[in-house]
Scaffold this motif. Sequence first.
Motif, PDB file in Angstrom:
ATOM      1  N   GLY A 177     -62.895 111.568  36.012  1.00  7.22           N
ATOM      2  CA  GLY A 177     -63.285 112.849  35.443  1.00  7.22           C
ATOM      3  C   GLY A 177     -62.391 113.954  35.968  1.00  7.22           C
ATOM      4  N   VAL A 178     -62.107 114.924  35.114  1.00  4.40           N
ATOM      5  CA  VAL A 178     -61.360 116.105  35.537  1.00  4.40           C
ATOM      6  C   VAL A 178     -62.361 117.177  35.923  1.00  4.40           C
ATOM      7  CG1 VAL A 178     -59.721 117.899  34.868  1.00  4.40           C
ATOM      8  CG2 VAL A 178     -59.437 115.559  34.004  1.00  4.40           C
ATOM      9  N   LEU A 205     -62.936 112.084  41.150  1.00  4.91           N
ATOM     10  CA  LEU A 205     -64.067 111.603  40.351  1.00  4.91           C
ATOM     11  C   LEU A 205     -63.634 110.308  39.671  1.00  4.91           C
ATOM     12  CD1 LEU A 205     -65.140 114.968  38.642  1.00  4.91           C
ATOM     13  CD2 LEU A 205     -66.142 113.928  40.689  1.00  4.91           C
ATOM     14  N   ASN A 206     -63.922 109.174  40.307  1.00  2.00           N
ATOM     15  CA  ASN A 206     -63.397 107.896  39.830  1.00  2.00           C
ATOM     16  C   ASN A 206     -64.499 106.839  39.864  1.00  2.00           C
ATOM     17  OD1 ASN A 206     -62.023 105.206  39.981  1.00  2.00           O
ATOM     18  ND2 ASN A 206     -60.178 106.471  39.851  1.00  2.00           N
ATOM     19  N   CYS A 230     -65.856 106.373  43.625  1.00  2.00           N
ATOM     20  CA  CYS A 230     -64.961 106.652  44.744  1.00  2.00           C
ATOM     21  C   CYS A 230     -64.288 108.003  44.535  1.00  2.00           C
ATOM     22  CB  CYS A 230     -63.889 105.561  44.859  1.00  2.00           C
ATOM     23  SG  CYS A 230     -62.803 105.721  46.314  1.00  2.00           S
ATOM     24  N   LEU A 231     -64.032 108.710  45.616  1.00  2.00           N
ATOM     25  CA  LEU A 231     -63.344 110.002  45.566  1.00  2.00           C
ATOM     26  C   LEU A 231     -61.832 109.756  45.498  1.00  2.00           C
ATOM     27  CD1 LEU A 231     -65.511 111.769  48.282  1.00  2.00           C
ATOM     28  CD2 LEU A 231     -65.558 112.243  45.835  1.00  2.00           C
ATOM     29  N   GLY A 280     -69.600 113.345  41.945  1.00  2.00           N
ATOM     30  CA  GLY A 280     -69.042 114.297  42.906  1.00  2.00           C
ATOM     31  C   GLY A 280     -69.537 115.707  42.678  1.00  2.00           C
ATOM     32  N   THR A 281     -69.729 116.089  41.405  1.00  2.00           N
ATOM     33  CA  THR A 281     -70.200 117.435  41.107  1.00  2.00           C
ATOM     34  C   THR A 281     -71.690 117.569  41.371  1.00  2.00           C
ATOM     35  OG1 THR A 281     -68.499 117.558  39.415  1.00  2.00           O
ATOM     36  CG2 THR A 281     -70.216 119.227  39.358  1.00  2.00           C
TER      37      THR A 281
END
Length: 328
Positions: A39-40, A79-80, A98-99, A129-130
């Motif tokens: 993700g972006v 964001l993976n 995973c980061l 992550g967000t």
Amino acid sequence: MPRVACAFWLNAPGQGEIRTVALPDPGADEVLVRTLWSGVSRGTETLVFRGGVPTSQHSLMRAPFQEGDFPAPLKYGYLNVGVVEEGPSALLGRTVFCLYPHQTHYVVPASAVTPVPDSVPASRAVLAGTVETAVNALWDAAPLVGDRIAVIGAGMVGCSVAAVLARYPAVRVQLVDADPAREATARALGVDFALPQDALGDCDLVVHASATEQGLTRALELLAPEGTVIELSWYGDRQVSLPLGEAFHSRRLVVRSSQVGAVSPARRARRTFADRLALALDLLADPAFDALITGESAFEELPEVLPRLVSGALPALCHRIRYGPADG
């Protein structure tokens, strides 16, 4: 023959490319992950892409598996979601978060991946992550039952905060943004929406995430006496003015920063980074979070997609990147 992967690199501010990179064999306590989605994170990643990270923040802004240095060249992202193809038996075949930056395959310590619950589709797990940022912010904010709360800025972080707050008992939550199109997103998340001039005041708490001077000023205006603004925006290399005259002192207002780089002091003694991320993934079982994913592109398109995200030509909350067929 050595194994290789493809990775997105920022060559110079505003310019990126797909590079072939060597892939090491995983060690005894490592995993090889094949990426399904990334993700972006539009706020931070577009700031990095345009070269807007201040020199003083270069060390603090490093992503866990970043390669290279600011402003460029570097490999950046966090964001993976992928599948473990080699590694310890307990993780083999598991979908994990995973980061890690945008890359087709990668090798990391097994401790760096978090299994995605079966209740969460891999395609939604890129938001972890967000949502983790939102969890940390609300640990900092400590909202109470019956609080009147505004969230200013209906971007990826603000919407994540609003989505979590929608599950709090008996609170008044209003998502505030200058773009009327965000009303549909607010509705999908289960919260009220208002334009800045129409927002309800007398708030016990305002979470500010618009990354604008006007938004922060409005946050102070919406507070009840002795209320608190939790500042989640990061302005990079921009200077921001804050109106601290007039009634700021007599109303005893508070502006407090919150940042995901450290676990909130309110939970630091009892929760780890891993605990916080696992909680974020559990929250993502709610399909309402799908409203935060507003676009999708193939990995190969990233060099063209990121400039459009930075310019606003491609509007987005979270823009999802697909690796191979879209199999969810």
